[in-house]
Design a protein around this motif. Structure first.
Motif, PDB file in Angstrom:
ATOM      1  N   TYR A   1      83.000  69.797-162.858  1.00 59.50           N
ATOM      2  CA  TYR A   1      84.013  69.900-163.780  1.00 59.50           C
ATOM      3  C   TYR A   1      83.314  68.394-164.705  1.00 59.50           C
ATOM      4  N   ILE A   2      83.265  68.886-166.015  1.00 61.98           N
ATOM      5  CA  ILE A   2      83.152  67.893-167.095  1.00 61.98           C
ATOM      6  C   ILE A   2      84.143  67.229-167.641  1.00 61.98           C
ATOM      7  N   THR A   3      84.193  65.809-167.376  1.00 66.06           N
ATOM      8  CA  THR A   3      85.336  65.129-167.924  1.00 66.06           C
ATOM      9  C   THR A   3      84.815  64.045-169.006  1.00 66.06           C
TER      10      THR A   3
ATOM     11  N   VAL B   1      76.025  69.296-173.094  1.00 67.73           N
ATOM     12  CA  VAL B   1      76.414  68.333-172.084  1.00 67.73           C
ATOM     13  C   VAL B   1      75.331  67.616-171.574  1.00 67.73           C
ATOM     14  N   ASN B   2      74.120  67.933-171.575  1.00 74.82           N
ATOM     15  CA  ASN B   2      73.179  66.970-171.516  1.00 74.82           C
ATOM     16  C   ASN B   2      72.968  65.795-171.961  1.00 74.82           C
TER      17      ASN B   2
ATOM     18  N   LYS C   1      93.107  68.883-169.036  1.00 77.29           N
ATOM     19  CA  LYS C   1      93.749  67.923-167.898  1.00 77.29           C
ATOM     20  C   LYS C   1      92.803  67.402-167.004  1.00 77.29           C
ATOM     21  N   ASN C   2      91.878  68.466-166.326  1.00 72.27           N
ATOM     22  CA  ASN C   2      91.007  68.213-165.280  1.00 72.27           C
ATOM     23  C   ASN C   2      89.599  68.371-165.675  1.00 72.27           C
ATOM     24  N   GLY C   3      89.255  68.516-166.762  1.00 72.28           N
ATOM     25  CA  GLY C   3      87.923  68.860-167.229  1.00 72.28           C
ATOM     26  C   GLY C   3      87.669  70.348-167.319  1.00 72.28           C
ATOM     27  N   GLN C   4      86.433  70.700-167.765  1.00 71.43           N
ATOM     28  CA  GLN C   4      86.070  72.126-167.875  1.00 71.43           C
ATOM     29  C   GLN C   4      84.701  72.263-167.126  1.00 71.43           C
ATOM     30  N   THR C   5      84.499  73.352-166.877  1.00 70.22           N
ATOM     31  CA  THR C   5      83.277  73.730-166.397  1.00 70.22           C
ATOM     32  C   THR C   5      82.303  74.164-167.389  1.00 70.22           C
ATOM     33  N   LEU C   6      80.967  74.299-166.963  1.00 66.68           N
ATOM     34  CA  LEU C   6      80.308  74.817-168.033  1.00 66.68           C
ATOM     35  C   LEU C   6      80.416  76.267-168.313  1.00 66.68           C
ATOM     36  N   VAL C   7      80.910  76.938-167.606  1.00 69.61           N
ATOM     37  CA  VAL C   7      81.086  78.517-167.814  1.00 69.61           C
ATOM     38  C   VAL C   7      82.230  78.488-168.870  1.00 69.61           C
TER      39      VAL C   7
ATOM     40  N   TYR D   1      78.935  59.781-172.237  1.00 74.99           N
ATOM     41  CA  TYR D   1      80.173  60.038-172.856  1.00 74.99           C
ATOM     42  C   TYR D   1      81.083  61.140-172.105  1.00 74.99           C
ATOM     43  N   VAL D   2      80.177  61.667-171.067  1.00 74.87           N
ATOM     44  CA  VAL D   2      80.905  62.631-170.011  1.00 74.87           C
ATOM     45  C   VAL D   2      80.341  62.453-168.822  1.00 74.87           C
ATOM     46  N   MET D   3      81.176  62.905-167.736  1.00 79.55           N
ATOM     47  CA  MET D   3      80.649  62.643-166.154  1.00 79.55           C
ATOM     48  C   MET D   3      80.831  64.131-165.632  1.00 79.55           C
ATOM     49  N   GLN D   4      80.225  64.423-164.570  1.00 79.19           N
ATOM     50  CA  GLN D   4      80.558  65.610-163.747  1.00 79.19           C
ATOM     51  C   GLN D   4      81.246  65.089-162.405  1.00 79.19           C
ATOM     52  N   LYS D   5      82.216  65.903-162.195  1.00 74.39           N
ATOM     53  CA  LYS D   5      83.041  65.726-160.973  1.00 74.39           C
ATOM     54  C   LYS D   5      82.949  66.944-160.127  1.00 74.39           C
ATOM     55  N   VAL D   6      82.346  66.922-158.928  1.00 74.75           N
ATOM     56  CA  VAL D   6      82.223  68.051-157.974  1.00 74.75           C
ATOM     57  C   VAL D   6      83.670  68.460-157.675  1.00 74.75           C
TER      58      VAL D   6
END
Length: 180
Positions: free
Chosen positions: A102-104, A80-81, A57-63, A88-93
């Motif tokens: 968070y990757i969404t 992810v890169n 729902k809120n994205g996933q971290t790399l870990v 296709y994805v973005m990173q949210k702090v």
């Protein structure tokens, strides 16, 4: 290749059959599942990362993604890169901890993920129709046994066979596993 029913098969004959199966079956399976992803400049592995991100729902971290995929953080970061480069994805702090990202999925990523999910489902059903459910279940059971044995031998699944860091002498062995 014809089936061998002889119980006295030599190791050399087994190796030849293994090599032949790799070239004609396992590589084919990899190609078979990857064909839909090529249209979007992705690997099947990158699509699987998108699937895990889409389920969150809120994205996933790399870990978190690395844990879900059972691979190293650096392996996930490479996927992810590619997804970032393709937009296709973005990173949210995380507003509470700026170190956490968070990757969404982007809007484009959501469309691609849905298209690929449908295409890979269709390919799976073709495969299932070719083998039949009973044979498919048996095949998957045998692959699980192979993976379990690889893990018992100290690998973290077959992916780590290619991870020099995990297979180097730098790690210490704990219960058959090499620590990083």
């Amino acid at each position: 290749m014809t089936e061998t029913t002889n119980d006295n098969v030599t190791e050399a004959e087994l190796k030849k059959e293994f090599d032949d199966l790799y070239m004609h079956i396992f590589k084919y399976i990899g190609d078979f599942v990857s064909i839909p992803t090529q249209k979007y400049n992705l690997t099947f592995e990158a699509f699987m990362v998108m699937e895990n991100v889409a389920r969150s729902k809120n994205g996933q971290t790399l870990v978190e993604l690395a844990k879900l995929e059972g691979v190293s953080k650096s392996a996930i970061a490479r996927q992810v890169n590619v997804l970032l480069k393709e937009n296709y994805v973005m990173q949210k702090v995380d507003p509470n901890d700026r170190r956490v990202k968070y990757i969404t999925l982007t809007a484009a990523g959501s469309r691609v993920q849905r298209n690929l999910a449908q295409a890979t489902d269709e390919r799976f059903h073709r495969w299932l129709g070719f083998f039949g459910k009973d044979e498919a279940e048996h095949f998957i059971k045998v692959l699980h046994q192979a993976n379990d044995r690889a893990v018992a031998a100290g690998f973290v699944g077959f992916d780590s066979l290619h991870d020099k860091r995990r297979n180097s002498n730098r790690g210490r062995t704990h219960g058959g596993r090499t620590s990083d």
